[in-house]
Design a protein around this motif. Structure first.
Motif, PDB file in Angstrom:
ATOM      1  N   LEU A   1      -2.486   3.973  16.200  1.00  0.00           N
ATOM      2  CA  LEU A   1      -3.557   4.292  15.264  1.00  0.00           C
ATOM      3  C   LEU A   1      -4.087   3.020  14.647  1.00  0.00           C
ATOM      4  CD1 LEU A   1      -2.193   5.667  11.902  1.00  0.00           C
ATOM      5  CD2 LEU A   1      -0.667   4.849  13.669  1.00  0.00           C
ATOM      6  N   CYS A   2      -5.386   3.061  14.295  1.00  0.00           N
ATOM      7  CA  CYS A   2      -6.052   1.933  13.657  1.00  0.00           C
ATOM      8  C   CYS A   2      -6.093   2.171  12.157  1.00  0.00           C
ATOM      9  CB  CYS A   2      -7.474   1.772  14.197  1.00  0.00           C
ATOM     10  SG  CYS A   2      -7.557   1.116  15.861  1.00  0.00           S
ATOM     11  N   ILE A   3      -5.816   1.104  11.406  1.00  0.00           N
ATOM     12  CA  ILE A   3      -5.876   1.209   9.947  1.00  0.00           C
ATOM     13  C   ILE A   3      -6.517  -0.055   9.377  1.00  0.00           C
ATOM     14  CG2 ILE A   3      -3.728   2.568   9.914  1.00  0.00           C
ATOM     15  CD1 ILE A   3      -2.455   0.029   8.542  1.00  0.00           C
ATOM     16  N   SER A   4      -6.806   0.009   8.113  1.00  0.00           N
ATOM     17  CA  SER A   4      -7.138  -1.190   7.348  1.00  0.00           C
ATOM     18  C   SER A   4      -6.242  -1.163   6.116  1.00  0.00           C
ATOM     19  CB  SER A   4      -8.613  -1.217   6.944  1.00  0.00           C
ATOM     20  OG  SER A   4      -8.841  -2.275   6.031  1.00  0.00           O
ATOM     21  N   ALA A   5      -5.160  -1.937   6.167  1.00  0.00           N
ATOM     22  CA  ALA A   5      -4.228  -1.948   5.033  1.00  0.00           C
ATOM     23  C   ALA A   5      -4.914  -2.469   3.776  1.00  0.00           C
ATOM     24  CB  ALA A   5      -3.006  -2.803   5.374  1.00  0.00           C
ATOM     25  N   LYS A   6      -5.848  -3.402   3.954  1.00  0.00           N
ATOM     26  CA  LYS A   6      -6.536  -3.972   2.805  1.00  0.00           C
ATOM     27  C   LYS A   6      -7.461  -2.960   2.145  1.00  0.00           C
ATOM     28  CE  LYS A   6      -8.985  -8.183   1.465  1.00  0.00           C
ATOM     29  NZ  LYS A   6      -9.556  -9.468   1.961  1.00  0.00           N
ATOM     30  N   GLN A   7      -8.155  -2.142   2.959  1.00  0.00           N
ATOM     31  CA  GLN A   7      -9.084  -1.149   2.440  1.00  0.00           C
ATOM     32  C   GLN A   7      -8.433   0.224   2.230  1.00  0.00           C
ATOM     33  OE1 GLN A   7     -12.108  -2.056   1.556  1.00  0.00           O
ATOM     34  NE2 GLN A   7     -11.835  -4.147   2.342  1.00  0.00           N
TER      35      GLN A   7
ATOM     36  N   ASN B   1      -7.189   5.110   6.737  1.00  0.00           N
ATOM     37  CA  ASN B   1      -6.303   5.799   7.690  1.00  0.00           C
ATOM     38  C   ASN B   1      -4.832   5.756   7.291  1.00  0.00           C
ATOM     39  OD1 ASN B   1      -7.461   7.310   9.659  1.00  0.00           O
ATOM     40  ND2 ASN B   1      -7.189   5.842  11.318  1.00  0.00           N
ATOM     41  N   THR B   2      -4.520   5.361   6.072  1.00  0.00           N
ATOM     42  CA  THR B   2      -3.108   5.303   5.677  1.00  0.00           C
ATOM     43  C   THR B   2      -2.509   6.693   5.481  1.00  0.00           C
ATOM     44  OG1 THR B   2      -3.827   4.970   3.391  1.00  0.00           O
ATOM     45  CG2 THR B   2      -3.198   3.019   4.644  1.00  0.00           C
ATOM     46  N   ASP B   3      -3.329   7.692   5.135  1.00  0.00           N
ATOM     47  CA  ASP B   3      -2.808   9.059   5.031  1.00  0.00           C
ATOM     48  C   ASP B   3      -2.327   9.552   6.388  1.00  0.00           C
ATOM     49  OD1 ASP B   3      -3.219   9.238   2.326  1.00  0.00           O
ATOM     50  OD2 ASP B   3      -5.179  10.213   2.485  1.00  0.00           O
ATOM     51  N   LEU B   4      -3.070   9.203   7.439  1.00  0.00           N
ATOM     52  CA  LEU B   4      -2.653   9.574   8.797  1.00  0.00           C
ATOM     53  C   LEU B   4      -1.366   8.844   9.169  1.00  0.00           C
ATOM     54  CD1 LEU B   4      -3.135  11.018  11.468  1.00  0.00           C
ATOM     55  CD2 LEU B   4      -4.628   9.106  12.154  1.00  0.00           C
ATOM     56  N   LEU B   5      -1.256   7.594   8.767  1.00  0.00           N
ATOM     57  CA  LEU B   5      -0.030   6.834   9.037  1.00  0.00           C
ATOM     58  C   LEU B   5       1.173   7.498   8.366  1.00  0.00           C
ATOM     59  CD1 LEU B   5       1.575   4.396  10.027  1.00  0.00           C
ATOM     60  CD2 LEU B   5       0.781   3.141   8.005  1.00  0.00           C
ATOM     61  N   LYS B   6       1.023   7.914   7.114  1.00  0.00           N
ATOM     62  CA  LYS B   6       2.110   8.586   6.411  1.00  0.00           C
ATOM     63  C   LYS B   6       2.503   9.874   7.123  1.00  0.00           C
ATOM     64  CE  LYS B   6       0.775   6.720   1.885  1.00  0.00           C
ATOM     65  NZ  LYS B   6       0.228   7.054   0.543  1.00  0.00           N
ATOM     66  N   GLN B   7       1.507  10.618   7.597  1.00  0.00           N
ATOM     67  CA  GLN B   7       1.772  11.863   8.322  1.00  0.00           C
ATOM     68  C   GLN B   7       2.559  11.578   9.602  1.00  0.00           C
ATOM     69  OE1 GLN B   7      -1.744  14.244   9.150  1.00  0.00           O
ATOM     70  NE2 GLN B   7      -0.763  15.150  10.938  1.00  0.00           N
TER      71      GLN B   7
ATOM     72  N   LEU C   1       0.835  -1.204   0.000  1.00  0.00           N
ATOM     73  CA  LEU C   1       0.000   0.000   0.000  1.00  0.00           C
ATOM     74  C   LEU C   1       0.867   1.251   0.000  1.00  0.00           C
ATOM     75  CD1 LEU C   1      -2.945   1.096   0.256  1.00  0.00           C
ATOM     76  CD2 LEU C   1      -2.588   1.108   2.711  1.00  0.00           C
ATOM     77  N   LEU C   2       1.902   1.264   0.834  1.00  0.00           N
ATOM     78  CA  LEU C   2       2.790   2.427   0.899  1.00  0.00           C
ATOM     79  C   LEU C   2       3.585   2.586  -0.393  1.00  0.00           C
ATOM     80  CD1 LEU C   2       4.120   1.924   4.547  1.00  0.00           C
ATOM     81  CD2 LEU C   2       2.616   3.768   3.771  1.00  0.00           C
ATOM     82  N   ALA C   3       3.992   1.465  -0.996  1.00  0.00           N
ATOM     83  CA  ALA C   3       4.798   1.521  -2.222  1.00  0.00           C
ATOM     84  C   ALA C   3       3.954   1.823  -3.448  1.00  0.00           C
ATOM     85  CB  ALA C   3       5.542   0.203  -2.422  1.00  0.00           C
ATOM     86  N   GLY C   4       2.648   1.554  -3.363  1.00  0.00           N
ATOM     87  CA  GLY C   4       1.778   1.778  -4.513  1.00  0.00           C
ATOM     88  C   GLY C   4       1.915   0.701  -5.578  1.00  0.00           C
ATOM     89  N   GLU C   5       2.508  -0.447  -5.215  1.00  0.00           N
ATOM     90  CA  GLU C   5       2.656  -1.560  -6.150  1.00  0.00           C
ATOM     91  C   GLU C   5       2.857  -2.841  -5.367  1.00  0.00           C
ATOM     92  OE1 GLU C   5       6.374  -1.772  -8.324  1.00  0.00           O
ATOM     93  OE2 GLU C   5       7.223  -0.199  -7.054  1.00  0.00           O
ATOM     94  N   GLU C   6       2.738  -3.983  -6.062  1.00  0.00           N
ATOM     95  CA  GLU C   6       2.881  -5.286  -5.411  1.00  0.00           C
ATOM     96  C   GLU C   6       4.361  -5.611  -5.238  1.00  0.00           C
ATOM     97  OE1 GLU C   6       0.342  -7.237  -4.259  1.00  0.00           O
ATOM     98  OE2 GLU C   6      -0.936  -5.533  -4.772  1.00  0.00           O
ATOM     99  N   ARG C   7       4.911  -5.235  -4.095  1.00  0.00           N
ATOM    100  CA  ARG C   7       6.328  -5.510  -3.822  1.00  0.00           C
ATOM    101  C   ARG C   7       6.513  -6.821  -3.062  1.00  0.00           C
ATOM    102  NH1 ARG C   7      10.089  -5.428  -4.590  1.00  0.00           N
ATOM    103  NH2 ARG C   7      11.547  -4.248  -3.331  1.00  0.00           N
ATOM    104  N   ALA C   8       5.517  -7.200  -2.273  1.00  0.00           N
ATOM    105  CA  ALA C   8       5.636  -8.404  -1.457  1.00  0.00           C
ATOM    106  C   ALA C   8       4.440  -9.317  -1.722  1.00  0.00           C
ATOM    107  CB  ALA C   8       5.704  -8.041   0.025  1.00  0.00           C
TER     108      ALA C   8
END
Length: 462
Positions: free
Chosen positions: A362-368, A371-377, A239-246
């Motif tokens: 913080l709570c996130i849903s990596a699949k959905q 809250n990943t923008d908050l994680l990046k911040q 999700l962070l990379a924006g591509e299938e790295r793993a």
């Protein structure tokens, strides 16, 4: 240095255009034998410097391509030598044909970094500036770009050269005293020398201390993504990379080795490390992966501890006994994943787990992607890197850091010697040692082995 060299200076591969650089004593004469200007009387030998001309590259009557040529005459060129830059179409065939033609007429292929090395040897730039050229080419973020540009413009090396000249002045006066030792005269003012030494100690210390920040900006801040198996670590990396790295799978223990990726967030480069999930296992390969997880955890500056909200609290607490002792001195984020699978009231209760872990939560849903923008911040805030402005000097090169550390140790010995009223011969030795290490950074003092090691890392054509 007497050879005329040529190389493709643009990136490898096919593009709209390509630039072939030719430099050396016969650069203009060689190019003149293959370049036919469209306008008669505008051959390269008769043209003025800093001019461009349109024409064609030919092997006898055979046309190879229509090109633009830019002419630079020594010493006013990048290398300090006569230089011609040929801009042709980006076909790989055309590029190779022109290079082959140039070598047939007396050029040889340039070695990696040879153009920059000639610029250094011809006094067009010092060694730290030449290294900054490579860093500028490799820059992938705004911070890396600014640091490399500042160093290439010479602010860092000019300051070191000024200090070295002042030290040379005092060393000369002290050694002059030794020639008149029987007359008991003092040419070097000890108070002025002490003030200079204190200033150099402060400067070298500040520059050496900046290496941690500079190294993080240049190579990325190491972030370890850890947690139990199947907690969503690989999904988060993708999700962070924006591509299938793993590889992502419901099977526990899918990730057996550490996977790294450089990702830029808000101009800050992070080196994310997806690690093998931590659990008890009898699988030999998975055990090796878990051992590697702990090694990567030691190297990390920031830790993303991914916790499966659907897991049992007892298992999470037992996992904490293994992980928490390894978090000392690291910035930690507790990332409660799979928030989309639990109701709100249960989410609030689960976030109270691990009350003794000092970390942001913080709570996130990596699949959905929730809250990943908050994680990046939060990651950018945890990095806490200072803003890099024009003119800032931050050390990014391990060679510079080691030389500064040695110079600082030498100048401290000078200060201690002045306090102890040591004789001039002892002071002179330590002053010259400090000068030596400052000179190593800028290239005032160097050897062929160091030069070969530095310029071998450059790309061909630069």
């Amino acid at each position: 240095m007497n050879d005329t060299i040529c190389a493709i200076s643009t990136a490898p591969g096919v593009g709209g255009i390509a630039v072939i650089r030719v430099s050396g004593p016969d650069a203009i004469a060689v190019c003149n034998t293959v370049f036919v200007p469209q306008t008669k009387g505008k051959d390269l030998l008769s043209r003025q410097a800093y001019t461009m001309a349109f024409g064609s590259i030919r092997r006898g009557e055979e046309w190879i391509d229509e090109v633009l040529t830019a002419l630079f005459r020594a010493p006013h060129s990048f290398t300090g030598e006569d230089t011609v830059e040929i801009t042709c179409h980006g076909s790989l065939y055309i590029q190779q044909q022109i290079l082959q033609l140039l070598t047939e007429r007396g050029c040889r292929p340039a070695l990696p970094g040879e153009f920059s090395q000639r610029a250094f040897l011809n006094g067009k730039m010092d060694l730290s500036q030449a290294e900054a050229v490579a860093d500028l080419i490799a820059s992938t973020s705004a911070g890396m770009h600014r640091l490399a540009l500042n160093q290439m413009r010479g602010g860092f090396s000019n300051e070191l050269s000024r200090l070295r000249e002042q030290l040379l002045h005092f060393a000369s006066l002290i050694e002059l005293e030794l020639d008149f030792s029987e007359e008991d005269v003092a040419f070097a003012d000890r108070a002025d020398l002490k003030q200079l030494a204190a200033g150099i100690e402060q400067l070298t210390g500040r520059l050496a201390d900046s290496f941690g920040t500079g190294n993080a900006i240049k190579n990325g801040i190491p972030v370890a993504i850890i947690g139990e198996t199947n907690a969503g670590k690989s999904t988060l990396l993708n999700l962070l990379a924006g591509e299938e790295r793993a590889i992502v799978s419901d099977i526990h223990g899918t990730t057996r080795d550490a996977i790294e990726d450089l990702i830029s967030l808000s101009g800050v480069t992070f080196r994310f490390i997806d690690t093998a999930g931590i659990r008890e296992t009898t699988d030999t390969i998975e055990t090796l992966g878990i051992e590697r997880t702990f090694r990567k955890l030691r190297q990390a500056a920031i830790v993303l501890w991914v916790i499966d909200l659907t897991g049992t609290p007892a298992f999470i607490e037992s996992l904490a006994q293994v992980i928490v002792p390894r978090l000392e001195g690291k910035k930690t984020l507790l990332v409660f994943n799979k928030a989309d699978l639990l109701p709100a009231e249960e989410l609030a209760a689960k976030q109270q787990l691990l009350p003794n872990v000092a970390a942001d939560r913080l709570c996130i849903s990596a699949k959905q992607g929730a809250n990943t923008d908050l994680l990046k911040q939060r990651l950018v805030e945890a990095a806490a890197l200072p803003a890099v402005h024009s003119g800032d000097v931050i050390v990014t090169n391990i060679r510079h850091y080691e030389a500064l550390t040695q110079a600082r140790a030498a100048i401290r010995r000078v200060m201690e010697g002045l306090d102890a009223r040591l004789s001039g011969d002892f002071l002179s030795r330590d002053i010259r040692e400090c000068m030596h290490y400052l000179g190593e950074i800028t290239g005032h003092i160097t050897n062929d082995e160091i030069l070969a090691n530095i310029f071998a890392r450059f790309c061909i054509g630069k």
